[in-house]
Design a protein around this motif. Sequence first.
Motif, PDB file in Angstrom:
ATOM      1  N   TYR A 189     -23.025 -30.759  15.483  1.00 15.24           N
ATOM      2  CA  TYR A 189     -22.992 -31.395  16.562  1.00 15.24           C
ATOM      3  C   TYR A 189     -21.640 -31.474  16.932  1.00 15.24           C
ATOM      4  O   TYR A 189     -20.641 -31.474  16.337  1.00 15.24           O
ATOM      5  CB  TYR A 189     -23.519 -32.916  16.463  1.00 15.24           C
ATOM      6  N   LYS A 207     -17.955 -39.968  23.370  1.00 14.72           N
ATOM      7  CA  LYS A 207     -18.674 -40.279  22.434  1.00 14.72           C
ATOM      8  C   LYS A 207     -20.248 -39.509  22.305  1.00 14.72           C
ATOM      9  O   LYS A 207     -20.925 -40.058  21.843  1.00 14.72           O
ATOM     10  CB  LYS A 207     -18.815 -41.676  22.105  1.00 14.72           C
ATOM     11  N   PHE A 208     -20.361 -38.708  23.414  1.00 15.27           N
ATOM     12  CA  PHE A 208     -21.550 -38.004  23.705  1.00 15.27           C
ATOM     13  C   PHE A 208     -21.845 -37.157  22.249  1.00 15.27           C
ATOM     14  O   PHE A 208     -20.852 -36.058  22.127  1.00 15.27           O
ATOM     15  CB  PHE A 208     -22.028 -37.439  24.886  1.00 15.27           C
ATOM     16  N   LEU A 209     -22.831 -37.029  21.719  1.00 17.65           N
ATOM     17  CA  LEU A 209     -23.297 -36.037  20.716  1.00 17.65           C
ATOM     18  C   LEU A 209     -23.998 -35.027  21.303  1.00 17.65           C
ATOM     19  O   LEU A 209     -25.132 -35.166  21.435  1.00 17.65           O
ATOM     20  CB  LEU A 209     -23.907 -36.760  19.524  1.00 17.65           C
ATOM     21  N   GLN A 253     -18.913 -34.043  19.046  1.00 18.81           N
ATOM     22  CA  GLN A 253     -18.795 -35.362  20.002  1.00 18.81           C
ATOM     23  C   GLN A 253     -17.566 -35.282  20.649  1.00 18.81           C
ATOM     24  O   GLN A 253     -16.589 -35.310  20.126  1.00 18.81           O
ATOM     25  CB  GLN A 253     -18.829 -36.358  18.993  1.00 18.81           C
TER      26      GLN A 253
END
Lengths: 111, 111
Positions: free
Chosen positions: B35, B41-43, B37
């Motif tokens: 992932y 803070k969006f994964l 980020q």
Amino acid sequence: TQLLEQSPQFLSIQEGENLTVYCNSSSVFSSLQWYRQEPGEGPVLLVTVVTGGEVKKLKRLTFQFGDARKDSSLHITAAQPGDTGLYLCAGRPSNDYKLSFGAGTTVTVRA
Amino acid sequence: DTAVSQTPKYLVTQMGNDKSIKCEQNLGHDTMYWYKQDSKKFLKIMFSYNNKELIINETVPNRFSPKSPDKAHLNLHINSLELGDSAVYFCASSLNREAAFFGQGTRLTVV
């Protein structure tokens, strides 16, 4: 367009107050998960909900899965400064390996 | 013992360089993920392997190449690094599409 919409994006409350974070989608999920992430760390699983209408409690945290399995909520009772963090909901649409995350809710509990 | 470990924790490098991030899990899980980020803070999922087979390959530049030598390892190689690649990269693993366990993250800074 995100698969999971989280609200609110930010939440700042006083110690002892209650708060609720929402996670909504137009898709049906076989399960939804809630994670908490602290600065400099990876997300840590709090709970998995799998049955529509299910309610799970973890001390002062209550998690609910919607009847249609499209939404979930996290409620914290009598919040404490230690509850401060980034809360993320995540889910896999049925028969999908892809675990998608909401944008997260940054919770700040002031002493 | 650390369940999901990734190295290095911090990586500062110049534009145009090639770098690798390593990930290992000792949980016996069959699925591993990368992932990204971002600063908000969006994964966002990048790749996923199930039993060493690539099953999720999201729209990422082909400068990013995952490699899974066995079920316990998933490495990420990045060629010709660009400023926009700066982010925190998380490795995660799961068993049978259940909850994901995350590493501590690798903070990549491209200068």
